[in-house]
Write a protein that holds these residues in place. Structure first.
Motif, PDB file in Angstrom:
ATOM      1  N   TYR A  12       0.934  -1.431   0.528  1.00 54.27           N
ATOM      2  CA  TYR A  12      -0.142  -0.187  -0.247  1.00 54.27           C
ATOM      3  C   TYR A  12       1.065   1.434  -0.513  1.00 54.27           C
ATOM      4  CZ  TYR A  12      -4.081  -2.481   0.424  1.00 54.27           C
ATOM      5  OH  TYR A  12      -5.261  -3.158   0.480  1.00 54.27           O
ATOM      6  N   TYR A  13       0.491   2.554  -0.733  1.00 55.34           N
ATOM      7  CA  TYR A  13       1.630   3.634  -0.854  1.00 55.34           C
ATOM      8  C   TYR A  13       0.239   5.076  -0.372  1.00 55.34           C
ATOM      9  CZ  TYR A  13       4.615   0.482  -3.801  1.00 55.34           C
ATOM     10  OH  TYR A  13       5.257  -0.250  -3.531  1.00 55.34           O
ATOM     11  N   CYS A  14       0.967   5.888  -0.074  1.00 54.42           N
ATOM     12  CA  CYS A  14       0.826   7.032  -0.230  1.00 54.42           C
ATOM     13  C   CYS A  14       0.792   7.626  -0.894  1.00 54.42           C
ATOM     14  CB  CYS A  14       0.692   7.453   1.458  1.00 54.42           C
ATOM     15  SG  CYS A  14      -0.280   9.006   1.732  1.00 54.42           S
ATOM     16  N   LYS A  15      -0.048   8.457  -0.936  1.00 54.07           N
ATOM     17  CA  LYS A  15      -0.059   9.713  -2.498  1.00 54.07           C
ATOM     18  C   LYS A  15      -0.585  11.113  -2.117  1.00 54.07           C
ATOM     19  CE  LYS A  15      -0.790  10.256  -7.815  1.00 54.07           C
ATOM     20  NZ  LYS A  15      -1.762   9.137  -8.700  1.00 54.07           N
ATOM     21  N   ALA A  16       0.349  12.361  -2.729  1.00 55.24           N
ATOM     22  CA  ALA A  16       0.014  13.264  -2.223  1.00 55.24           C
ATOM     23  C   ALA A  16       0.172  14.246  -4.029  1.00 55.24           C
ATOM     24  CB  ALA A  16       0.974  14.020  -1.205  1.00 55.24           C
ATOM     25  N   ILE A  17      -0.774  14.656  -4.128  1.00 56.36           N
ATOM     26  CA  ILE A  17      -0.991  15.608  -5.160  1.00 56.36           C
ATOM     27  C   ILE A  17      -0.679  17.182  -4.915  1.00 56.36           C
ATOM     28  CG2 ILE A  17      -2.088  16.072  -7.486  1.00 56.36           C
ATOM     29  CD1 ILE A  17      -2.775  13.711  -7.048  1.00 56.36           C
ATOM     30  N   ARG A  18      -0.354  18.400  -5.731  1.00 60.21           N
ATOM     31  CA  ARG A  18      -0.185  19.377  -5.459  1.00 60.21           C
ATOM     32  C   ARG A  18      -0.167  20.271  -6.805  1.00 60.21           C
ATOM     33  NH1 ARG A  18       4.535  21.063  -2.335  1.00 60.21           N
ATOM     34  NH2 ARG A  18       3.651  20.802   0.056  1.00 60.21           N
TER      35      ARG A  18
END
Length: 120
Positions: free
Chosen positions: A94-100
Motif C-alpha cells: 500500500y502506497y500513499c500519494k499526494a498531489i499538489r
C-alpha cells in the motif's frame, strides 16, 4: 523535498482490521489530494481511496467501499486508511500519494509503501 512515510502494515487474518498512516513532511493543507494505492505482485497499481484535502470529499474503489475509510488529521499532517473486514485479496503493498498543483504544474509524491498481508 516532500516525504511521505507510511506505517501500520502487517499480517492479519481475514476479517481483521488494520490502520495505515501516511505522515507528510509538510503541511497536508498544501496538497490538493492525498490517497492510498495498492499493488499486488504481478498487478498494476490501483487506487484504493482518495481525499480532497480542502473539502474532505472522499472516494473509494468499489472493491473496498463500505470496508475501508480514509481520513485526515491536518494538525498531525497525516492521512489514515482504516481497513476493516480484510480479505485475502486485499493483500498488497500500500502506497500513499499526494498531489499538489502550483500554477500550471502538477507535482506528485509517493511514499515507500507498506506491506499488508491478509491470511485466509
Amino acid at each position: 523535498q516532500v516525504q511521505l512515510v507510511e506505517s501500520g502494515g502487517g499480517l492479519v487474518q481475514a476479517g481483521g482490521s488494520l490502520r495505515l498512516s501516511c505522515a507528510a513532511s509538510e503541511r497536508i493543507s498544501t496538497f490538493n489530494t492525498m490517497g492510498w494505492y495498492r499493488q499486488a505482485p504481478g498487478e498494476e497499481r490501483e487506487l484504493v481511496a482518495v481525499v480532497v484535502i480542502s473539502s474532505g470529499y472522499v472516494d473509494y474503489a468499489v472493491s473496498v467501499k463500505d470496508r475501508f475509510h480514509i481520513s485526515r488529521d491536518n494538525a498531525k499532517n497525516t492521512v489514515y486508511l482504516q481497513m476493516n473486514s480484510l480479505k485475502p485479496e486485499d493483500t498488497a503493498a500500500y502506497y500513499c500519494k499526494a498531489i499538489r498543483y502550483i500554477l500550471e504544474a502538477r507535482y506528485v509524491y509517493w511514499g515507500q509503501g507498506t506491506q499488508v498481508t491478509v491470511s485466509s
